[in-house]
Scaffold this active site. Structure first.
Site, PDB file in Angstrom:
ATOM      1  N   GLU A   1      -1.499  11.064   3.879  1.00 24.42           N
ATOM      2  CA  GLU A   1      -2.418  10.604   2.828  1.00 24.42           C
ATOM      3  C   GLU A   1      -2.427  11.485   1.827  1.00 24.42           C
ATOM      4  O   GLU A   1      -2.536  12.649   2.046  1.00 24.42           O
ATOM      5  CB  GLU A   1      -3.988  10.224   3.637  1.00 24.42           C
ATOM      6  CG  GLU A   1      -4.205   9.247   4.587  1.00 24.42           C
ATOM      7  CD  GLU A   1      -4.214   7.948   4.051  1.00 24.42           C
ATOM      8  OE1 GLU A   1      -4.687   7.804   2.994  1.00 24.42           O
ATOM      9  OE2 GLU A   1      -3.870   7.015   4.853  1.00 24.42           O
TER      10      GLU A   1
ATOM     11  N   SER B   1      -2.527   0.960  -4.927  1.00 28.42           N
ATOM     12  CA  SER B   1      -2.950   1.890  -3.854  1.00 28.42           C
ATOM     13  C   SER B   1      -4.418   2.485  -4.196  1.00 28.42           C
ATOM     14  O   SER B   1      -4.863   2.270  -5.552  1.00 28.42           O
ATOM     15  CB  SER B   1      -1.990   3.316  -3.845  1.00 28.42           C
ATOM     16  OG  SER B   1      -2.469   4.385  -3.214  1.00 28.42           O
ATOM     17  N   GLY B   2      -5.137   2.795  -3.213  1.00 26.90           N
ATOM     18  CA  GLY B   2      -6.445   3.573  -3.249  1.00 26.90           C
ATOM     19  C   GLY B   2      -6.497   4.788  -3.619  1.00 26.90           C
ATOM     20  O   GLY B   2      -7.151   5.394  -3.696  1.00 26.90           O
TER      21      GLY B   2
ATOM     22  N   ASP C   1       0.974  -1.132  -0.091  1.00 32.74           N
ATOM     23  CA  ASP C   1      -0.084   0.033   0.185  1.00 32.74           C
ATOM     24  C   ASP C   1       0.851   1.236  -0.103  1.00 32.74           C
ATOM     25  O   ASP C   1       2.105   1.022   0.202  1.00 32.74           O
ATOM     26  CB  ASP C   1      -0.882   0.094   1.205  1.00 32.74           C
ATOM     27  CG  ASP C   1      -1.775   1.003   1.372  1.00 32.74           C
ATOM     28  OD1 ASP C   1      -2.207   1.668   0.427  1.00 32.74           O
ATOM     29  OD2 ASP C   1      -1.904   1.645   2.388  1.00 32.74           O
TER      30      ASP C   1
ATOM     31  N   ARG D   1     -14.965  12.228  -1.699  1.00 32.99           N
ATOM     32  CA  ARG D   1     -13.638  12.847  -1.269  1.00 32.99           C
ATOM     33  C   ARG D   1     -13.162  13.573  -2.638  1.00 32.99           C
ATOM     34  O   ARG D   1     -13.014  14.762  -2.493  1.00 32.99           O
ATOM     35  CB  ARG D   1     -12.761  12.252  -0.507  1.00 32.99           C
ATOM     36  CG  ARG D   1     -13.069  11.840   0.855  1.00 32.99           C
ATOM     37  CD  ARG D   1     -11.876  11.010   1.580  1.00 32.99           C
ATOM     38  NE  ARG D   1     -12.222   9.642   0.979  1.00 32.99           N
ATOM     39  CZ  ARG D   1     -11.412   8.756   1.215  1.00 32.99           C
ATOM     40  NH1 ARG D   1     -10.219   8.903   1.735  1.00 32.99           N
ATOM     41  NH2 ARG D   1     -11.627   7.586   0.813  1.00 32.99           N
TER      42      ARG D   1
ATOM     43  N   ASN E   1      -9.283  -1.225   3.550  1.00 33.92           N
ATOM     44  CA  ASN E   1      -9.095  -1.533   1.927  1.00 33.92           C
ATOM     45  C   ASN E   1      -8.143  -2.472   1.680  1.00 33.92           C
ATOM     46  O   ASN E   1      -7.941  -2.911   0.626  1.00 33.92           O
ATOM     47  CB  ASN E   1      -9.385  -0.263   1.020  1.00 33.92           C
ATOM     48  CG  ASN E   1      -8.097   0.574   1.241  1.00 33.92           C
ATOM     49  OD1 ASN E   1      -7.575   0.467   2.451  1.00 33.92           O
ATOM     50  ND2 ASN E   1      -7.659   1.162   0.207  1.00 33.92           N
TER      51      ASN E   1
ATOM     52  N   ASP F   1      -0.322   5.364   0.796  1.00 34.43           N
ATOM     53  CA  ASP F   1      -0.533   5.997   1.921  1.00 34.43           C
ATOM     54  C   ASP F   1      -0.508   5.449   3.354  1.00 34.43           C
ATOM     55  O   ASP F   1      -1.013   4.497   3.621  1.00 34.43           O
ATOM     56  CB  ASP F   1      -2.119   6.461   1.626  1.00 34.43           C
ATOM     57  CG  ASP F   1      -1.955   7.437   0.137  1.00 34.43           C
ATOM     58  OD1 ASP F   1      -1.623   8.430   0.306  1.00 34.43           O
ATOM     59  OD2 ASP F   1      -2.548   6.723  -0.543  1.00 34.43           O
TER      60      ASP F   1
ATOM     61  N   LYS G   1      -7.344  -4.313  -5.114  1.00 27.11           N
ATOM     62  CA  LYS G   1      -6.311  -4.588  -4.518  1.00 27.11           C
ATOM     63  C   LYS G   1      -5.734  -6.166  -4.439  1.00 27.11           C
ATOM     64  O   LYS G   1      -4.532  -6.466  -5.012  1.00 27.11           O
ATOM     65  CB  LYS G   1      -6.042  -3.873  -3.145  1.00 27.11           C
ATOM     66  CG  LYS G   1      -5.733  -2.329  -2.898  1.00 27.11           C
ATOM     67  CD  LYS G   1      -5.575  -2.039  -1.829  1.00 27.11           C
ATOM     68  CE  LYS G   1      -5.210  -0.447  -1.607  1.00 27.11           C
ATOM     69  NZ  LYS G   1      -4.455  -0.052  -0.468  1.00 27.11           N
TER      70      LYS G   1
END
Length: 407
Positions: A194, A273-274, A185, A230, A344, A187, A318
């Protein structure tokens, strides 16, 4: 009674202790060589310049003569020695073999007593102990046998929480030494903070986005829904914000070391990554990471539109990326390591052969194979059997200067 049963051979266990210095081991073996004995096993450790050397040899017919010679050599060296006659070799290690890595800052004797006690309670045995690192954390690797890794992990995970330690339990198999894929991941794992919050600062919505991000990482909100809400707040932000955010990024301590050292050992890396590819792709290029997958923010006429291009890389996405990257390398999922901190990341951590919750939310720590809570990403190398000394030697060879350890 079977009179034809093979008799176990007589052996001598020679244990030498004393101040370490060059020539001690060679002198003892020169004495053994004159007796032409067969060496069966050797163990040697040095603790604060004190040597403990154990040598198991086949006992010669005149073993007392060899004992006298060894005792004279030890006396000349100013060392203590014990010679014990017996039969046979070490017992074959039982099934259910594991590597148990214990990481503490600091590592207290009471904590080690508790860990050793839980191992004994499981009916298991500690066969060997070696130190992996002494700074900036203390990392110890225990070779344990006699209980299945899953049972041992469940017991030690509870004790780790009580003792405020990080403990990883892994099966003792060849995968630990093989080429593997590490999927990270980004962040709050590879980097501190983030990215979406940093971008939101440019839109004036930093606090609002931070609150939603925290809830999403805890698993309180649907990830995709919260991400799209967001991202909507980023509408109108100039794309130059990507450069500003990238320049402000701070890598997790040890991140460059982790990638640099393991790349030299043949490991492959992926970022999943998200977050956003406008940042993660640059990180991958900077660090020499082989694969990268993230969401892409839509940009029109130099401005963010508040939309995402294509499918969202969510929890399931992911895990899917991990499997696809592994397949491209011809690796099984068992040969992958996943590192993450948020809800996540859970599917990815569960899909990997070894899932590591790194400074993670409580629900992630509870679900992962192991948790690392020290703020050094390169501490993960201790779980792979790589010592701090080996890391520093590799860095020295590559011309990389590392801080000197405390004396």
């Amino acid at each position: 009674m079977d009179v034809h049963k093979e008799r176990r051979p007589d052996t001598l266990l020679i244990t030498l202790t004393g101040k370490d210095r060059p020539g001690v081991t060679s002198s003892i073996f020169a004495t053994l060589a004159r007796a032409a004995v067969e060496v069966i096993d050797i163990e040697q450790i040095v603790l604060r310049r004190r040597l403990v050397l154990g040598v198991l040899v086949a006992a010669p017919r005149d073993w007392k003569k060899l004992q006298a010679a060894v005792e004279k050599t030890a006396g000349d060296l100013g060392m203590n020695v014990e010679v014990e006659r017996g039969t046979g070799d070490n017992k074959t290690r039982r099934g259910g073999r594991s590597h148990v890595t214990v990481i503490g800052t600091p590592l207290k004797a009471g904590a080690m007593a508790a860990i050793a006690g839980r191992i004994a309670d499981c009916g298991a045995n500690i066969d060997r102990i070696e130190r992996m690192a002494r700074y900036p954390v203390t990392a110890i690797d225990l070779h344990v046998s006699g209980v299945e890794p899953e049972v041992l992990r469940a017991t030690l995970t509870l004790e780790a929480a009580k003792q405020n330690l990080d403990i990883a339990v892994q099966p003792a198999n060849l995968l630990r030494r093989s080429m593997r894929l590490i999927v990270m991941d980004v962040d709050s794992t590879l980097i501190q903070g983030e990215v979406i919050e940093m971008l939101a600062e440019h839109a004036g919505y930093g606090n609002e986005v931070a609150q939603v991000t925290e809830a999403a990482m805890r698993g309180d909100l649907d990830f995709e829904e919260s991400l799209r809400s967001r991202v909507k707040l980023l509408e109108g932000v100039d794309e130059s914000a990507f450069d500003a955010v990238y320049e402000a990024i701070v890598l997790a301590p040890g991140a460059r070391t982790l990638v640099r050292v393991l790349r030299r050992l043949g490991y492959r890396f992926a970022l999943v990554s998200g977050g956003f590819s406008q940042i993660t792709d640059r990180l991958a290029e900077d660090l020499g990471i082989h694969f990268s997958r993230a969401n892409r923010l839509e940009v029109v006429d130099g401005k963010l539109t508040g939309n995402i291009v294509g499918e969202v890389v969510d929890r399931a996405g992911k895990a899917r990326a991990l499997r696809e990257f592994a397949a491209e390398l011809g690796l099984t999922e068992a040969a992958t390591i996943a590192i993450g901190d948020g809800a996540n990341d859970l599917d990815m951590l569960n899909a990997a052969g070894l899932g590591i919750a790194y400074n993670a939310k409580p629900m992630v720590r509870d679900a992962a194979d192991t948790a690392v809570n020290v703020p050094y990403l390169d501490a993960i190398m201790y779980l792979l059997g790589i010592t701090r000394e080996e890391i520093e030697a590799a860095d020295l060879e590559a011309g990389v200067v590392t801080p000197a350890p405390p004396v």
